[in-house]
Motif scaffolding. Structure first.
Motif, PDB file in Angstrom:
ATOM      1  N   PHE A  65     -26.675  12.114   9.177  1.00 37.75           N
ATOM      2  CA  PHE A  65     -27.337  10.838   8.915  1.00 37.75           C
ATOM      3  C   PHE A  65     -28.845  10.986   9.130  1.00 37.75           C
ATOM      4  O   PHE A  65     -29.652  10.564   8.305  1.00 37.75           O
ATOM      5  N   TRP A  68     -30.393  13.172   6.316  1.00 40.54           N
ATOM      6  CA  TRP A  68     -30.401  12.474   5.034  1.00 40.54           C
ATOM      7  C   TRP A  68     -31.429  11.341   5.023  1.00 40.54           C
ATOM      8  O   TRP A  68     -32.193  11.188   4.074  1.00 40.54           O
ATOM      9  N   GLU A  69     -31.447  10.546   6.080  1.00 36.16           N
ATOM     10  CA  GLU A  69     -32.377   9.421   6.134  1.00 36.16           C
ATOM     11  C   GLU A  69     -33.825   9.884   6.239  1.00 36.16           C
ATOM     12  O   GLU A  69     -34.726   9.235   5.724  1.00 36.16           O
ATOM     13  N   SER A  70     -34.054  11.009   6.898  1.00 39.21           N
ATOM     14  CA  SER A  70     -35.410  11.570   6.947  1.00 39.21           C
ATOM     15  C   SER A  70     -35.885  11.921   5.544  1.00 39.21           C
ATOM     16  O   SER A  70     -37.010  11.597   5.154  1.00 39.21           O
ATOM     17  N   ARG A  72     -34.578  10.797   2.641  1.00 39.30           N
ATOM     18  CA  ARG A  72     -34.622   9.565   1.851  1.00 39.30           C
ATOM     19  C   ARG A  72     -35.850   8.730   2.180  1.00 39.30           C
ATOM     20  O   ARG A  72     -36.503   8.184   1.297  1.00 39.30           O
ATOM     21  N   GLY A  73     -36.198   8.668   3.467  1.00 41.77           N
ATOM     22  CA  GLY A  73     -37.375   7.912   3.883  1.00 41.77           C
ATOM     23  C   GLY A  73     -38.661   8.489   3.315  1.00 41.77           C
ATOM     24  O   GLY A  73     -39.514   7.759   2.824  1.00 41.77           O
ATOM     25  N   ASP A  76     -38.724   7.816  -0.474  1.00 41.85           N
ATOM     26  CA  ASP A  76     -38.932   6.392  -0.742  1.00 41.85           C
ATOM     27  C   ASP A  76     -40.392   5.987  -0.536  1.00 41.85           C
ATOM     28  O   ASP A  76     -40.977   5.308  -1.389  1.00 41.85           O
ATOM     29  N   THR A 111     -36.033   6.779  16.185  1.00 38.49           N
ATOM     30  CA  THR A 111     -35.469   7.140  14.886  1.00 38.49           C
ATOM     31  C   THR A 111     -35.636   6.047  13.830  1.00 38.49           C
ATOM     32  O   THR A 111     -35.368   6.290  12.661  1.00 38.49           O
ATOM     33  N   LEU A 115     -36.085   5.771   8.751  1.00 41.00           N
ATOM     34  CA  LEU A 115     -35.513   4.939   7.692  1.00 41.00           C
ATOM     35  C   LEU A 115     -36.584   4.627   6.659  1.00 41.00           C
ATOM     36  O   LEU A 115     -37.765   4.506   6.993  1.00 41.00           O
ATOM     37  N   GLU A 142     -30.210  -1.960   7.671  1.00 46.31           N
ATOM     38  CA  GLU A 142     -30.262  -0.535   7.986  1.00 46.31           C
ATOM     39  C   GLU A 142     -30.500  -0.320   9.476  1.00 46.31           C
ATOM     40  O   GLU A 142     -29.969   0.626  10.069  1.00 46.31           O
ATOM     41  N   LEU A 146     -28.155   1.819  12.056  1.00 52.67           N
ATOM     42  CA  LEU A 146     -28.723   2.840  12.929  1.00 52.67           C
ATOM     43  C   LEU A 146     -28.400   2.546  14.386  1.00 52.67           C
ATOM     44  O   LEU A 146     -28.022   3.440  15.146  1.00 52.67           O
TER      45      LEU A 146
END
Length: 158
Positions: A65, A68-70, A72-73, A76, A111, A115, A142, A146
């Protein structure tokens, strides 16, 4: 020196993560060795970890997670600010935290910034002030997700 099972497990996980992030480059260990030891010590030095509430299994489940979120962030934020017409509507919002332990609150606050479009601005009492690049997005949902994941690492059921 006696190394606890938890500390050894965290050390092995940190070594594995470092190898993954550096593609096994041996020259990286000049920085990696102290970082891995510091990570293993800091995770297991928290009072909650010594008390047995820390879940290595939940922490290892959190790792994909986190990665992936790192990614994706980063994508984005870059897409928002590099667009012909930047898609930003910045602002602040206060998130009421349900986490009770200091260690879990700190991990959560640290963390939040991974996001997409969010940044932890101030931790005060039971609230976290969050800056969002787009206040119309579902960043509060989100944050709830988290918070649940972080809670599992420290044995807090939300």
């Amino acid at each position: 020196m006696v190394v606890s099972g938890l500390r050894l497990s965290v050390l092995v996980a940190a070594i594995g993560l470092w190898l993954l992030l550096t593609a096994g480059d041996m020259a990286s260990w000049l920085i990696g060795a102290p970082a891995v030891v510091a990570a293993a010590w800091s995770v297991t030095a928290a009072p909650v970890a010594r008390g047995g509430a820390f879940s290595l299994r939940a922490a290892l489940r959190f790792l994909p997670f986190f990665l992936w979120e790192s990614l994706r962030g980063g994508v984005d934020v870059a897409a928002r600010v590099l667009a012909r017409r930047p898609r930003v509507r910045p602002g602040f919002d206060t998130y009421p935290m349900r986490l009770k332990q200091q260690a879990s609150r700190m991990l959560f606050a640290n963390t939040v910034s991974l996001l997409p479009g969010t940044l932890a601005a101030e931790l005060s009492g039971d609230s976290l002030q969050v800056h969002a690049l787009d206040t119309s997005s579902n960043f509060l949902g989100e944050l709830e997700r988290l918070e649940r994941l972080v809670g599992r690492i420290y044995g807090e059921v939300l």
